[in-house]
Write an enzyme that holds these catalytic residues in place. Structure first.
Site, short mmCIF file in Angstrom:
data_model
loop_
_atom_site.label_atom_id
_atom_site.label_comp_id
_atom_site.label_asym_id
_atom_site.label_seq_id
_atom_site.Cartn_x
_atom_site.Cartn_y
_atom_site.Cartn_z
N ARG A 1 42.22 -37.38 64.46
CA ARG A 1 43.64 -37.06 64.61
C ARG A 1 43.81 -36.30 65.92
NH1 ARG A 1 45.43 -33.20 60.13
NH2 ARG A 1 45.53 -35.09 58.89
N ASP B 1 41.16 -30.10 59.43
CA ASP B 1 42.13 -29.63 60.41
C ASP B 1 41.47 -28.80 61.53
OD1 ASP B 1 44.27 -30.73 59.10
OD2 ASP B 1 45.01 -28.84 58.26
C1 LIG Z 1 49.97 -34.77 61.32
C2 LIG Z 1 49.80 -33.56 62.17
C3 LIG Z 1 48.72 -32.74 61.98
C4 LIG Z 1 48.52 -31.63 62.80
N1 LIG Z 1 47.38 -30.89 62.65
C5 LIG Z 1 47.14 -29.90 63.53
C6 LIG Z 1 45.91 -29.21 63.51
O1 LIG Z 1 45.02 -29.47 62.69
N2 LIG Z 1 45.72 -28.21 64.42
C7 LIG Z 1 46.66 -27.88 65.36
O2 LIG Z 1 46.40 -27.02 66.20
N3 LIG Z 1 47.84 -28.52 65.38
C8 LIG Z 1 48.11 -29.51 64.50
N4 LIG Z 1 49.31 -30.17 64.56
C9 LIG Z 1 50.43 -29.61 65.37
C10 LIG Z 1 50.41 -30.10 66.79
O3 LIG Z 1 49.30 -29.56 67.48
C11 LIG Z 1 51.68 -29.70 67.55
O4 LIG Z 1 51.80 -28.31 67.59
C12 LIG Z 1 52.96 -30.28 66.98
O5 LIG Z 1 52.76 -31.55 66.47
C13 LIG Z 1 54.03 -30.37 68.07
O6 LIG Z 1 53.60 -31.22 69.11
P1 LIG Z 1 54.20 -32.70 69.39
O7 LIG Z 1 53.08 -33.58 69.79
O8 LIG Z 1 54.98 -33.15 68.23
O9 LIG Z 1 55.05 -32.58 70.71
P2 LIG Z 1 56.17 -31.57 71.22
O10 LIG Z 1 56.28 -31.86 72.67
O11 LIG Z 1 55.88 -30.19 70.79
O12 LIG Z 1 57.45 -32.07 70.45
C14 LIG Z 1 58.07 -33.32 70.73
C15 LIG Z 1 59.35 -33.41 69.91
O13 LIG Z 1 59.02 -33.40 68.53
C16 LIG Z 1 59.96 -32.64 67.79
N5 LIG Z 1 59.26 -31.45 67.24
C17 LIG Z 1 57.98 -31.07 67.52
N6 LIG Z 1 57.67 -29.96 66.81
C18 LIG Z 1 58.75 -29.66 66.07
C19 LIG Z 1 59.04 -28.63 65.14
N7 LIG Z 1 58.14 -27.71 64.80
N8 LIG Z 1 60.27 -28.62 64.56
C20 LIG Z 1 61.20 -29.55 64.87
N9 LIG Z 1 60.98 -30.55 65.75
C21 LIG Z 1 59.78 -30.61 66.36
C22 LIG Z 1 61.04 -32.27 68.76
O14 LIG Z 1 61.99 -33.29 68.75
C23 LIG Z 1 60.29 -32.24 70.08
O15 LIG Z 1 61.12 -32.41 71.19
C24 LIG Z 1 49.50 -31.31 63.78
C25 LIG Z 1 50.59 -32.14 63.98
C26 LIG Z 1 50.75 -33.26 63.21
C27 LIG Z 1 51.92 -34.15 63.46
#
Ligand SMILES: Cc1cc2nc3c(=O)[nH]c(=O)nc-3n(C[C@H](O)[C@H](O)[C@H](O)COP(=O)(O)OP(=O)(O)OC[C@H]3O[C@@H](n4cnc5c(N)ncnc54)[C@H](O)[C@@H]3O)c2cc1C
Length: 317
Positions: free
Chosen positions: A194, A144
């Site tokens: 990822r 991660d």
């Molecule tokens: C499999 C996976 C692994 C990850 N690993 C890491 C990592 O190692 N390091 C790191 O910094 N980040 C990690 N993340 C988190 C990532 O960086 C984002 O903060 C998070 O995924 C929200 O971004 P988004 O691309 O979904 O888009 P956004 O623009 O934030 O969200 C798009 C839509 O997704 C939905 N959504 C997003 N987040 C949420 C929430 N918390 N609750 C409810 N609905 C939500 C909503 O409908 C929103 O409108 C990971 C995410 C995923 C999916």
């Protein structure tokens, strides 16, 4: 331009994530359990195994994270390694003929990266122990991404692990200004990467401050990864990123088993199942364990509506 949420609430919530008092108090509130369970299916091994089985019944595959970060002593790092070894022993592993590979996700600060003196060496050795055990069981490991101060050390450790275990993957965060270059390097080396937007509060000197710039960076990075030789893991719930991934995979002639969507447990579950039904590979990130506080706070910070969900649970609890 950042929203009021970005300007006011996000820093407040990020500060709360460092507050020991809030952490201890909220971990005692039974009412928070309601909120926690939406994002973290359980604290024990049997609970996470049940969650894995549930996801797989829905046609999804999984990556499992034993919660914990910022370990402050070697005993804590050893305990995390032990938890991963037990998880790897207990995980259901499908026959290799199914083409489905299980995965675990590991944070280097949970296995010692921040320890004084030999943190880097300790984290690398501990990560290697987990990667070796996973390899014996046919399980993949993805390291991660944490805050920007840890990126150089993490990527150095990932390069070292990949020399012996090329299937070891890592995470690149589109909000960091450096990430396009990192994508170019790792895409050329055939790595499993990822790509996520990034979940930590970062200074503008290293990270794009606005949503628009982060989304543009994500799309540029995604194109680099899809064009490369590795396995892009598209970690986003954003409909724009999800659709762009499908279009780019088509543009670069990628077969469905050469890339995947990834989403977090409890977030857009219907969309996860819908994508899987189209024949796409979808992996759900399942966190478990007692140290859910930092993880929960990042999920609340990502989405103002989650704060409302949290407050409603408090009032009705
Ligand atoms: C499999 C996976 C692994 C990850 N690993 C890491 C990592 O190692 N390091 C790191 O910094 N980040 C990690 N993340 C988190 C990532 O960086 C984002 O903060 C998070 O995924 C929200 O971004 P988004 O691309 O979904 O888009 P956004 O623009 O934030 O969200 C798009 C839509 O997704 C939905 N959504 C997003 N987040 C949420 C929430 N918390 N609750 C409810 N609905 C939500 C909503 O409908 C929103 O409108 C990971 C995410 C995923 C999916």
């Amino acid at each position: 331009m950042g929203t009021v949420f970005d300007g006011l609430l996000r820093p407040t919530i990020a500060a709360a994530s460092r507050s020991e008092w809030i952490e201890q108090t909220s971990q005692r509130w039974t009412v928070t359990e309601k909120v926690v369970r939406r994002f973290v299916p359980g604290e024990s091994l049997p609970e996470v195994i049940r969650a894995i089985d549930d996801q797989r019944r829905d046609g999804l595959t999984v990556t499992v994270d034993f919660l914990g970060e910022d370990t402050i002593d070697e005993a804590g790092a050893d305990a995390t390694v032990q938890a991963y070894l037990e998880l790897l022993d207990a995980m259901p592993v499908p026959a290799s003929t199914t083409g489905e590979a299980m995965e675990v996700s590991l944070k280097l600060t949970a296995v010692g990266l921040d320890l004084p003196d030999h943190g880097h060496k300790i984290a690398e050795e501990n990560a290697r122990t987990v990667v070796e055990a996973a390899h014996r069981r046919g399980v993949l490991v993805t390291i991660d991404a944490e805050d920007h101060t840890t990126v150089d050390a993490r990527l150095a450790i990932v390069r070292a692990l990949r020399a012996d275990f090329p299937g070891t993957g890592t995470v690149l965060q589109a909000y960091l200004r450096r990430t396009e270059d990192d994508c170019t390097e790792f895409a050329a080396s055939g790595a499993r990467i990822r790509l996520c937007k990034g979940a930590y509060a970062e200074p503008p000197a290293v990270a794009y401050p606005g949503r628009r710039q982060i989304d543009d960076s994500y799309l540029r990075c995604l194109r680099i990864l899809m064009r490369g030789n590795g396995c892009p893991m598209v970690a986003s719930h954003d409909p724009t990123m999800i659709e762009a991934a499908t279009i780019l995979a088509g543009e670069f002639g990628r077969a469905p088993d050469t890339w995947e969507h990834q989403m977090l447990y409890g977030i857009r579950s219907d969309e996860q199942r819908r994508l899987a039904a189209t024949g796409a590979r979808v992996r759900v990130y399942i966190p478990y364990g007692g140290q859910w506080y930092g993880y929960l706070v990042r999920r609340l910070a990502e989405r103002p509506a989650n704060v409302g969900f949290f407050l409603r649970a408090l009032v009705s609890g």
